[in-house]
Design an enzyme around this catalytic site. Sequence first.
Site, mmCIF file in Angstrom:
data_model
loop_
_atom_site.group_PDB
_atom_site.id
_atom_site.type_symbol
_atom_site.label_atom_id
_atom_site.label_comp_id
_atom_site.label_asym_id
_atom_site.label_seq_id
_atom_site.Cartn_x
_atom_site.Cartn_y
_atom_site.Cartn_z
ATOM 1 N N GLY A 89 0.680 -1.275 -0.117
ATOM 2 C CA GLY A 89 0.035 -0.147 0.014
ATOM 3 C C GLY A 89 0.864 1.250 0.046
ATOM 4 O O GLY A 89 2.013 1.171 -0.312
ATOM 5 N N GLU A 93 5.912 3.766 2.351
ATOM 6 C CA GLU A 93 6.748 5.062 1.795
ATOM 7 C C GLU A 93 7.038 5.996 3.022
ATOM 8 O O GLU A 93 7.985 6.662 3.227
ATOM 9 C CB GLU A 93 6.206 5.751 0.668
ATOM 10 C CG GLU A 93 5.088 6.529 1.080
ATOM 11 C CD GLU A 93 4.278 7.190 -0.150
ATOM 12 O OE1 GLU A 93 3.635 7.937 -0.082
ATOM 13 O OE2 GLU A 93 4.557 6.465 -1.455
ATOM 14 N N CYS A 119 4.376 -6.508 -2.309
ATOM 15 C CA CYS A 119 4.003 -5.256 -2.978
ATOM 16 C C CYS A 119 4.822 -4.108 -2.669
ATOM 17 O O CYS A 119 5.947 -4.389 -3.072
ATOM 18 C CB CYS A 119 2.387 -4.705 -2.807
ATOM 19 S SG CYS A 119 1.774 -3.695 -3.891
ATOM 20 N N HIS A 120 4.585 -2.985 -1.954
ATOM 21 C CA HIS A 120 5.387 -1.853 -1.600
ATOM 22 C C HIS A 120 6.139 -2.137 -0.378
ATOM 23 O O HIS A 120 6.854 -1.243 0.108
ATOM 24 C CB HIS A 120 4.811 -0.598 -1.810
ATOM 25 C CG HIS A 120 4.145 0.053 -2.842
ATOM 26 N ND1 HIS A 120 3.149 -0.665 -3.577
ATOM 27 C CD2 HIS A 120 4.577 0.801 -3.376
ATOM 28 C CE1 HIS A 120 2.870 0.109 -4.885
ATOM 29 N NE2 HIS A 120 3.918 1.056 -5.053
#
Length: 198
Positions: A89, A93, A119-120
């Site tokens: 998601g 970050e 994923c991220h």
Amino acid sequence: MSGKRILLIAGDFVEDYEVMVPFQALQAVGHEVDAVCPEKEAGESCKTAIHDFRGDQTYVESRGHDFELNATMADVEPADYDALVVPGGRAPEYLRTYDEVLDAVRHFFDEEKPVAALCHGPQILAAADVLDGYEMTSYPAVQAEVEAAGCSWVDGVTRDRNLVTGQAWPDHPEWIAEFLDVLGTDVEHSEPAVAADD
């Protein structure tokens, strides 16, 4: 099989399926999962985001559910856990800017404990500087970032030593199965009961 104690690190706008599905699936087979987020306490929630793939150049994002945390990050001692889950998601970050998150990730790699990232999520692993020499995958848009951290990127669910990685929530069946294998989880399947004819 005795259940393992698993730490799951989430944050606001974690991907909805990528936090909900492993959290529930791991509990369903007998593991204890503590879901935490920096600066939040047990009982508080993270907002989730749904990433959908509809043929565009990137995913479409919409608001998901509220995911309730069941543990407090400030109280967590990584040494008390057997494994780590890092969903994707948008949360990774900014989660990678927290020293407590990076220190926790480093513990699991230093001790060669099972880690599942999706994923991220590998953005956090890259920031923790633990990927050197691993073969792994991630969301394709994160490929350059994780390769710069020293890994060899491959296309598809990957298991290398203690690390299991997938590209996005469509990988859940294979990704979770691989992680359960690394955990030593033996899932028994039984035939459904057949009702006798009257």
